[in-house]
Motif scaffolding. Structure first.
Motif, PDB file in Angstrom:
ATOM      1  N   GLU A  58      15.315  -5.534   2.983  1.00 32.44           N
ATOM      2  CA  GLU A  58      14.680  -6.801   2.653  1.00 32.44           C
ATOM      3  C   GLU A  58      15.805  -7.775   2.357  1.00 32.44           C
ATOM      4  OE1 GLU A  58      15.872  -4.632  -0.501  1.00 32.44           O
ATOM      5  OE2 GLU A  58      13.941  -4.037   0.299  1.00 32.44           O
ATOM      6  N   PRO A  65      10.680  -9.500   3.563  1.00 31.40           N
ATOM      7  CA  PRO A  65      10.637  -8.079   3.915  1.00 31.40           C
ATOM      8  C   PRO A  65      11.318  -7.749   5.227  1.00 31.40           C
ATOM      9  CG  PRO A  65       8.484  -9.109   4.238  1.00 31.40           C
ATOM     10  CD  PRO A  65       9.336 -10.114   3.529  1.00 31.40           C
ATOM     11  N   ALA A  69      10.645  -2.694   3.671  1.00 29.91           N
ATOM     12  CA  ALA A  69       9.593  -3.324   2.868  1.00 29.91           C
ATOM     13  C   ALA A  69       8.261  -3.342   3.616  1.00 29.91           C
ATOM     14  CB  ALA A  69       9.999  -4.734   2.473  1.00 29.91           C
ATOM     15  N   LEU A  70       8.300  -3.563   4.914  1.00 32.42           N
ATOM     16  CA  LEU A  70       7.075  -3.580   5.711  1.00 32.42           C
ATOM     17  C   LEU A  70       6.492  -2.172   5.834  1.00 32.42           C
ATOM     18  CD1 LEU A  70       8.241  -6.046   8.498  1.00 32.42           C
ATOM     19  CD2 LEU A  70       6.510  -6.500   6.745  1.00 32.42           C
ATOM     20  N   ALA A  72       6.966   0.295   3.640  1.00 35.44           N
ATOM     21  CA  ALA A  72       6.523   0.714   2.308  1.00 35.44           C
ATOM     22  C   ALA A  72       5.189   0.101   1.926  1.00 35.44           C
ATOM     23  CB  ALA A  72       7.583   0.350   1.275  1.00 35.44           C
ATOM     24  N   SER A  73       4.932  -1.128   2.388  1.00 32.96           N
ATOM     25  CA  SER A  73       3.674  -1.793   2.042  1.00 32.96           C
ATOM     26  C   SER A  73       2.488  -1.146   2.737  1.00 32.96           C
ATOM     27  CB  SER A  73       3.743  -3.270   2.416  1.00 32.96           C
ATOM     28  OG  SER A  73       3.747  -3.429   3.826  1.00 32.96           O
ATOM     29  N   SER A  75       0.700  -2.014   4.954  1.00 34.12           N
ATOM     30  CA  SER A  75      -0.413  -2.927   5.231  1.00 34.12           C
ATOM     31  C   SER A  75      -0.676  -3.068   6.729  1.00 34.12           C
ATOM     32  CB  SER A  75      -0.113  -4.305   4.623  1.00 34.12           C
ATOM     33  OG  SER A  75       1.104  -4.821   5.142  1.00 34.12           O
ATOM     34  N   SER A  76       0.389  -2.893   7.524  1.00 31.30           N
ATOM     35  CA  SER A  76       0.226  -3.045   8.970  1.00 31.30           C
ATOM     36  C   SER A  76       1.244  -2.172   9.684  1.00 31.30           C
ATOM     37  CB  SER A  76       0.428  -4.509   9.378  1.00 31.30           C
ATOM     38  OG  SER A  76       0.515  -4.621  10.781  1.00 31.30           O
ATOM     39  N   TRP A  80       5.962  -3.161  10.847  1.00 34.65           N
ATOM     40  CA  TRP A  80       7.260  -2.506  10.713  1.00 34.65           C
ATOM     41  C   TRP A  80       7.803  -2.053  12.071  1.00 34.65           C
ATOM     42  CZ3 TRP A  80       8.512   2.345  12.292  1.00 34.65           C
ATOM     43  CH2 TRP A  80       7.508   3.311  12.404  1.00 34.65           C
ATOM     44  N   GLN A 127       4.442   8.628   8.730  1.00 35.33           N
ATOM     45  CA  GLN A 127       3.212   7.854   8.560  1.00 35.33           C
ATOM     46  C   GLN A 127       1.980   8.678   8.957  1.00 35.33           C
ATOM     47  OE1 GLN A 127       2.712   4.005  10.752  1.00 35.33           O
ATOM     48  NE2 GLN A 127       2.828   3.155   8.685  1.00 35.33           N
ATOM     49  N   GLU A 138       4.669   7.327  -1.082  1.00 35.99           N
ATOM     50  CA  GLU A 138       5.636   6.869  -2.078  1.00 35.99           C
ATOM     51  C   GLU A 138       6.632   7.958  -2.470  1.00 35.99           C
ATOM     52  OE1 GLU A 138       1.612   7.557  -4.217  1.00 35.99           O
ATOM     53  OE2 GLU A 138       2.348   6.663  -2.341  1.00 35.99           O
TER      54      GLU A 138
END
Length: 348
Positions: A58, A65, A69-70, A72-73, A75-76, A80, A127, A138
């Motif tokens: 980041e 990010p 960061a992408l 770890a989130s 979200s999508s 990443w 993933q 995590e």
């Protein structure tokens, strides 16, 4: 440890902005007018190219990010993946700038492809594994951050070796990143193993600033991890001097903030001052690295890559100026000091 006499060599670190200017680094640091034996008895530790670690993790200052960061989130998935593709392309663009259309460029591109195909497969597998719910993402993020950070320094170190070998220098890529290495070992053991076959009198080792170790170098030392690798190598090999090559002299203020015409280079100083600068986020050297060099009584020289005739600032353990003086004025935005003085209590 390498084949050398303690105190006969230097260990030198090249910063990210400096290593990004390949021509200046070759002329002012790595080669210049040196010939034959003068090229050797040095160990170089290199940072990632400027901005590359920001892309991988980041942004250091803005927090924008990067791949880590992408990922770890979570979200999508596509975010990443797109980011890692862009990092790969950015590295190849750098390869083109450094090597043009030479055979070295193709070797450099193959190195990037091999590394990022491996990293991408690893992250995709992780993933998928964590999608089952029995495995927690995590719990693996420290390892993800480490493996991503390592690729920036591996890339710049490998390119530097290709450049030097093209010029006839017997440069050696000393990979301390632990890439595809199943052996778990301490930082000292990894450095020692990686350097064990080197003859410093005849070979020029180029070492990535990232070294894999238990606990994770990035987790333990943050973005100053390259300096910890650098300092530990200097201590373990018994260097006569540790040298940092960076884009500016160690200056009385930040040239990026006040302008280079308003600062001057700091003269000889000691590690106590260097530690205070580190606490104020003035990028002289990470406090953990400074501690290593200080305890081993190894002088640290900070030089400006683009002003090679200047001897730079020498930091030693015992230096005391001839007369009391302010070394530097520095501060941090948003940090305030509050002094509390107890009032005398009068009992009647």
């Amino acid at each position: 440890m390498p084949n050398c006499e303690p105190g006969a060599h230097t260990v030198e670190k090249i910063g990210g902005t400096s290593i990004s200017n390949a021509a200046a680094v070759i002329e002012n640091v790595l080669v210049g007018g040196r010939k034959r034996s003068a090229l050797y008895n040095r160990i170089f530790v290199v940072s990632a190219y400027s901005g590359m670690t920001d892309r991988l993790l980041e942004h250091k200052k803005t927090g924008k990010p990067g791949v880590y960061a992408l990922f770890a989130s979570a979200s999508s998935k596509s975010a990443w993946i797109e980011a890692i593709v862009e990092v790969r392309l950015a590295m190849k663009r750098l390869n083109a700038e450094v090597f043009g259309d030479s055979s070295e460029r193709r070797v450099a591109d193959e190195f990037v492809n091999e590394r990022f195909e491996g990293v991408s497969d690893c992250l995709l597998d992780l993933q998928r594994l964590c999608s089952y719910g029995h495995f927690r993402l995590e719990e693996h993020l420290i390892a993800v951050r480490e493996i991503l950070a390592a690729q920036g320094e591996a890339h710049s170190a490998h390119n530097t070796v290709l450049l030097l070998r093209k010029l006839g220098v017997e440069a050696i890529f000393v990979d301390t990143t632990g890439w595809r290495d199943e052996t778990e070992m301490s930082l000292d053991a990894r450095i020692g193993t990686a350097l064990s076959a080197i003859d410093l009198g005849k070979q020029l080792p180029i070492v990535p600033g990232y070294s894999r170790c238990p606990g994770g170098l990035v987790r333990l030392y943050g973005r100053g991890y390259t300096e910890v690798t650098f300092a530990r190598i200097a201590v373990l090999t018994g260097a006569k001097e540790a040298i940092i090559h960076k884009e500016f002299h160690l200056s009385t203020a930040d040239p990026k903030i006040v302008g280079i015409e308003r600062v001057r280079a700091v003269g000889p100083t000691n590690y106590e001052v260097a530690n205070k600068l580190s606490n104020l986020e003035v990028e002289a050297i990470h406090s953990a690295a400074s501690k290593e060099l200080r305890h081993a009584n190894i002088p640290l020289r900070v030089k400006n890559t683009f002003d090679p005739q200047n001897d730079g600032t020498v930091i030693t353990r015992d230096y005391v100026s001839d007369s009391p003086q302010a070394e530097i004025i520095a501060g941090l935005r948003g940090v305030h000091a509050l002094g509390v003085e107890p009032q005398q209590v009068v009992l009647g």
